[in-house]
Design an enzyme around this catalytic site. Structure first.
Site, PDB file in Angstrom:
ATOM      1  N   GLY A  29       0.860  -1.072   0.423  1.00 15.16           N
ATOM      2  CA  GLY A  29       0.290   0.321  -0.560  1.00 15.16           C
ATOM      3  C   GLY A  29       0.924   1.165  -0.001  1.00 15.16           C
ATOM      4  O   GLY A  29       2.012   0.938   0.226  1.00 15.16           O
ATOM      5  N   SER A  30       0.286   2.289   0.424  1.00 14.57           N
ATOM      6  CA  SER A  30       1.001   3.440  -0.372  1.00 14.57           C
ATOM      7  C   SER A  30       1.913   4.074   0.920  1.00 14.57           C
ATOM      8  O   SER A  30       2.392   4.749   1.446  1.00 14.57           O
ATOM      9  CB  SER A  30       0.232   5.319  -0.459  1.00 14.57           C
ATOM     10  OG  SER A  30      -0.838   5.251  -0.038  1.00 14.57           O
ATOM     11  N   THR A  31       0.944   3.318   2.441  1.00 14.81           N
ATOM     12  CA  THR A  31       2.440   3.172   3.627  1.00 14.81           C
ATOM     13  C   THR A  31       3.320   3.160   3.344  1.00 14.81           C
ATOM     14  O   THR A  31       4.872   3.408   3.649  1.00 14.81           O
ATOM     15  CB  THR A  31       1.221   3.556   4.471  1.00 14.81           C
ATOM     16  OG1 THR A  31      -0.341   4.322   4.661  1.00 14.81           O
ATOM     17  CG2 THR A  31       2.100   4.496   5.732  1.00 14.81           C
ATOM     18  N   ASP A  86      -6.498   0.408   6.673  1.00 14.78           N
ATOM     19  CA  ASP A  86      -7.569   0.599   6.291  1.00 14.78           C
ATOM     20  C   ASP A  86      -8.179   1.618   7.174  1.00 14.78           C
ATOM     21  O   ASP A  86      -9.083   2.458   7.162  1.00 14.78           O
ATOM     22  CB  ASP A  86      -8.947  -0.550   4.705  1.00 14.78           C
ATOM     23  CG  ASP A  86      -7.417  -1.002   3.871  1.00 14.78           C
ATOM     24  OD1 ASP A  86      -7.133   0.416   2.875  1.00 14.78           O
ATOM     25  OD2 ASP A  86      -7.662  -1.754   3.972  1.00 14.78           O
ATOM     26  N   GLY A  97      -6.908  -4.976   3.342  1.00 15.33           N
ATOM     27  CA  GLY A  97      -7.184  -5.277   2.255  1.00 15.33           C
ATOM     28  C   GLY A  97      -7.685  -4.349   1.202  1.00 15.33           C
ATOM     29  O   GLY A  97      -8.120  -5.032  -0.001  1.00 15.33           O
ATOM     30  N   GLY A  98      -7.779  -2.933   1.909  1.00 22.45           N
ATOM     31  CA  GLY A  98      -8.041  -2.361   0.234  1.00 22.45           C
ATOM     32  C   GLY A  98      -7.352  -2.652  -0.746  1.00 22.45           C
ATOM     33  O   GLY A  98      -7.590  -2.004  -2.132  1.00 22.45           O
ATOM     34  N   GLU A 105      -0.910 -10.760   3.472  1.00 16.82           N
ATOM     35  CA  GLU A 105       0.206  -9.693   4.017  1.00 16.82           C
ATOM     36  C   GLU A 105      -0.629 -10.201   5.829  1.00 16.82           C
ATOM     37  O   GLU A 105      -0.215 -10.082   6.746  1.00 16.82           O
ATOM     38  CB  GLU A 105      -1.444  -8.513   4.507  1.00 16.82           C
ATOM     39  CG  GLU A 105      -0.922  -7.424   3.035  1.00 16.82           C
ATOM     40  CD  GLU A 105      -1.762  -6.023   3.205  1.00 16.82           C
ATOM     41  OE1 GLU A 105      -1.223  -5.127   2.254  1.00 16.82           O
ATOM     42  OE2 GLU A 105      -3.019  -6.740   3.046  1.00 16.82           O
TER      43      GLU A 105
HETATM   44  C1  5RP Z   1      -2.892  -3.802   1.575  1.00 15.54           C
HETATM   45  C2  5RP Z   1      -3.923  -2.816   2.581  1.00 15.54           C
HETATM   46  C3  5RP Z   1      -3.182  -1.962   3.238  1.00 15.54           C
HETATM   47  O1  5RP Z   1      -2.125  -1.627   4.179  1.00 15.54           O
HETATM   48  C4  5RP Z   1      -4.295  -0.778   3.235  1.00 15.54           C
HETATM   49  O2  5RP Z   1      -5.620  -0.301   2.682  1.00 15.54           O
HETATM   50  C5  5RP Z   1      -3.487   0.956   3.330  1.00 15.54           C
HETATM   51  O3  5RP Z   1      -3.380   0.930   1.848  1.00 15.54           O
HETATM   52  P1  5RP Z   1      -2.389   2.713   2.195  1.00 15.54           P
HETATM   53  O4  5RP Z   1      -1.482   2.703   3.274  1.00 15.54           O
HETATM   54  O5  5RP Z   1      -2.482   2.681   0.613  1.00 15.54           O
HETATM   55  O6  5RP Z   1      -3.477   3.586   2.639  1.00 15.54           O
HETATM   56  O7  5RP Z   1      -4.100  -3.424   3.768  1.00 15.54           O
HETATM   57  O8  5RP Z   1      -4.557  -4.774   0.852  1.00 15.54           O
END
Ligand code: 5RP
Length: 230
Positions: A29-31, A86, A97-98, A105
């Site tokens: 994810g982006s973080t 999320d 899971g976003g 994960e």
């Molecule tokens: C990916 C995830 C991510 O950790 C979650 O969606 C957060 O993403 P982001 O850091 O882009 O907001 O669970 O499956």
């Protein structure tokens, strides 16, 4: 600070929890991307780290940064996994899971001695569920599995529409060849009961409720990074 600057601040705060010689799980994810960049920086400076990525996208990023990768077959126990979320509540229960990587994960986090969540403060909620709960499902028997998921939702006191995740006009396919049903529940009553009910359904590969896994969350706010402990 912009939302992305907060994500980066949380990711950089996690670096204080790692050291050379560790075996790490790398989130998705982006973080988590900011954390992987920071790991790449440490590797460039000579740190000895070996990592398991939680998705193909994280694998590609890590490879491009020269991070040494391993698998859970070679390295079944990791020291720390650092990943985004999320949503998280005050008990460090998460929705993940976003980005569609929830299965790997969860496998990687559950194979780690410690899971650290990194997030900006928009992810912290009083009650889980505003973010639709992702459920990874085998494509075979999708409709029948969906009916059982509906029953599990009702049994655990939850309700809301469920949609097959669509990307670019077609069903999103996970790294594991499955599809995702996003359950828009608004608020999740009794996450533990719902998690157990979903886990018992044949065809459900995994769901995005991560309960009892994270022991530390680093939440970036306008005023700095807040630490939440279990
Ligand atoms: C990916 C995830 C991510 O950790 C979650 O969606 C957060 O993403 P982001 O850091 O882009 O907001 O669970 O499956």
């Amino acid at each position: 600070m912009s939302p992305d600057e907060r994500k980066k601040a949380a990711a950089l705060a996690a670096v204080a929890h790692i050291s050379s010689g560790m075996k790490l799980g790398l989130g998705t994810g982006s973080t988590a991307k900011h954390f992987v960049d920071a790991v790449g920086e440490k590797v460039r400076k000579g740190w000895d780290l070996v990592c398991v990525p939680t998705s193909e996208s994280t694998r590609k990023q890590a490879e491009s940064l020269g991070i040494r990768l391993t698998t859970l077959d070679e390295t079944p126990v990791l020291d720390v996994t650092v990943d985004g979320a999320d949503e998280l509540d005050s008990e460090l229960r998460l929705i993940k899971g976003g980005g569609g990587a929830l299965l790997r994960e969860k496998i990687v986090a559950s194979s780690s001695r410690k899971m650290i969540v990194i997030a900006d403060d928009s992810k912290k909620v009083p009650v889980l569920g505003k973010f639709p709960l992702p459920v990874e499902v085998v494509p075979f028997g999708l409709k029948a599995t969906g009916i059982k998921i509906d029953q599990a939702l009702a049994w655990s006191g939850n309700q809301g529409p469920m949609n097959v995740r669509i990307r670019d006009g077609k069903p999103f396919v996970t790294d594991n060849g499955n599809v995702i049903l996003d359950c828009a529940l608004g608020r999740i009553e009794n996450p533990e009961k719902l998690a157990a009910a979903l886990s018992s359904i044949p065809g459900v590969v995994e769901h995005g409720l991560f309960i009892g896994m994270a022991s530390l969350a680093l939440i970036a706010t306008e005023h700095g990074v807040e630490t939440l402990k279990k």
